[in-house]
Design a protein around this motif. Structure first.
Motif, mmCIF file in Angstrom:
data_model
loop_
_atom_site.group_PDB
_atom_site.id
_atom_site.type_symbol
_atom_site.label_atom_id
_atom_site.label_comp_id
_atom_site.label_asym_id
_atom_site.label_seq_id
_atom_site.Cartn_x
_atom_site.Cartn_y
_atom_site.Cartn_z
ATOM 1 N N THR A 113 0.798 -1.222 0.000
ATOM 2 C CA THR A 113 0.000 0.000 0.000
ATOM 3 C C THR A 113 0.827 1.266 0.000
ATOM 4 O OG1 THR A 113 -0.070 0.127 2.419
ATOM 5 C CG2 THR A 113 -1.753 -1.206 1.358
ATOM 6 N N GLY A 114 2.092 1.140 0.443
ATOM 7 C CA GLY A 114 2.928 2.330 0.555
ATOM 8 C C GLY A 114 2.531 3.228 1.696
ATOM 9 N N SER A 115 1.729 2.708 2.625
ATOM 10 C CA SER A 115 1.237 3.545 3.712
ATOM 11 C C SER A 115 2.277 3.771 4.787
ATOM 12 C CB SER A 115 0.004 2.882 4.358
ATOM 13 O OG SER A 115 0.379 1.682 5.009
ATOM 14 N N GLY A 116 3.277 2.879 4.852
ATOM 15 C CA GLY A 116 4.289 3.003 5.881
ATOM 16 C C GLY A 116 3.816 2.576 7.252
ATOM 17 N N GLU A 117 2.626 2.008 7.345
ATOM 18 C CA GLU A 117 2.074 1.662 8.654
ATOM 19 C C GLU A 117 1.750 0.184 8.773
ATOM 20 O OE1 GLU A 117 -0.991 4.321 9.970
ATOM 21 O OE2 GLU A 117 0.593 5.697 10.528
ATOM 22 N N GLY A 118 2.446 -0.628 7.999
ATOM 23 C CA GLY A 118 2.277 -2.062 8.150
ATOM 24 C C GLY A 118 0.836 -2.485 8.039
ATOM 25 N N MET A 119 0.368 -3.233 9.031
ATOM 26 C CA MET A 119 -0.978 -3.777 8.984
ATOM 27 C C MET A 119 -1.926 -3.077 9.946
ATOM 28 S SD MET A 119 -0.230 -7.830 8.367
ATOM 29 C CE MET A 119 -1.914 -8.135 7.801
ATOM 30 N N LEU A 120 -1.625 -1.840 10.302
ATOM 31 C CA LEU A 120 -2.585 -1.059 11.082
ATOM 32 C C LEU A 120 -3.842 -0.845 10.253
ATOM 33 C CD1 LEU A 120 -0.236 1.629 12.692
ATOM 34 C CD2 LEU A 120 -1.279 -0.342 13.819
ATOM 35 N N PRO A 121 -5.011 -0.857 10.880
ATOM 36 C CA PRO A 121 -6.259 -0.852 10.115
ATOM 37 C C PRO A 121 -6.656 0.490 9.517
ATOM 38 C CG PRO A 121 -6.727 -0.805 12.451
ATOM 39 C CD PRO A 121 -5.244 -0.991 12.321
ATOM 40 N N GLY A 122 -6.059 1.577 9.976
ATOM 41 C CA GLY A 122 -6.487 2.908 9.554
ATOM 42 C C GLY A 122 -7.290 3.580 10.643
#
Length: 264
Positions: free
Chosen positions: A54-63
């Protein structure tokens, strides 16, 4: 020492605690649960995709939105003390608590049950009735200071003698490939199989000291997808370790980025 990990008797002396059961719904309903516990299954606070995708940089955090809805629907506010448990020695419950921490729930109001549902069920009452819940508007407030570290921070620490990088996976996983220089500490080594809770403090401290995982050093934790390090993070903070980093991307992200891997 602090109240990050609490015995069942702690609930007797603390009213109004929001108890979160992170087992599957069929276990919560069919087997029973701690009286007053609300069910938020583990899979509901895990992102379906990993940061490397995802490129979110937050691993598997749900949002933020997903997490706020989960806690809000469970009737939890930022002012509430939250105690989480599972039936796997606390590893899934710890992940829920660390997720809440990273989204800004006050750390002094987050507690892991010492032991799990099986241990509770042997000595205490269980219920099959879900509690009545009044939904809240859960407010996300990202903390300025967070234990999250990224891959670059881990890479820069590879040759830092004041930092110990800790792999919390099983031995066979570590031997197949790990971050160079990482010390192996299977998260289960700190758990007592008989009580299903933590080993005595002195025993845990001896294990950690033998591996060079000491409070005087910065500790950076990783596994595969940040589940197992959640438990080790909670335990180290419970033991008073002041500087513990949480590499959310873990080895999944590290390998996807093409970074070096060491084998045993």
């Amino acid at each position: 020492m602090n109240e990050r990990v609490v015995a069942p008797a702690w609930l007797d002396d603390n009213e109004g605690v929001r108890i979160v059961d992170v087992r599957d719904e069929w276990e919560y309903d069919g087997i029973g649960h701690i009286p007053g516990a609300i069910n938020i299954p583990f899979d509901e606070f895990r992102a379906e995709e990993h940061a490397s995708e995802t490129g979110s940089g937050e691993g598997m955090l749900p949002g933020e939105g997903v997490f706020a809805d989960l806690f809000g629907e469970a009737g939890i506010s930022r002012e509430d003390h939250v105690l989480a448990y599972d039936d796997h020695h606390g590893v899934f419950a710890a992940r829920a608590l660390v997720t809440a921490l990273l989204y800004g729930h006050p750390p002094e109001r987050l507690h892991l049950l010492d032991g799990d549902f099986s241990a509770w069920q042997l000595q205490r009452e269980v219920s099959s009735e879900p509690p009545t819940v009044e939904p809240t508007e859960y407010e996300i407030r990202r903390p300025e200071d967070t234990p999250l570290v990224d891959a670059e921070t881990v890479a820069e620490a590879l040759d830092d003698e004041n930092t110990v990088i800790v792999d919390t996976r099983e031995e066979w996983e570590y031997e197949e490939g790990h971050i160079p220089g990482a010390v192996r500490l299977d998260w289960r080594e700190l758990v007592d199989d008989d009580t299903r809770g933590l080993k005595p403090v002195e025993e845990m401290e001896a294990i950690l000291d033998e591996r060079g995982i000491v409070p005087e050093k910065r500790v950076l934790l990783y596994c595969n997808t940040a589940r197992r390090i959640s438990h080790t993070y909670v335990v180290l903070r419970y033991l008073g370790y002041p500087n513990v980093g949480f590499y959310e991307g873990s080895l999944t992200e590290w390998e996807a980025d093409g970074r070096p891997i060491e084998t045993s």
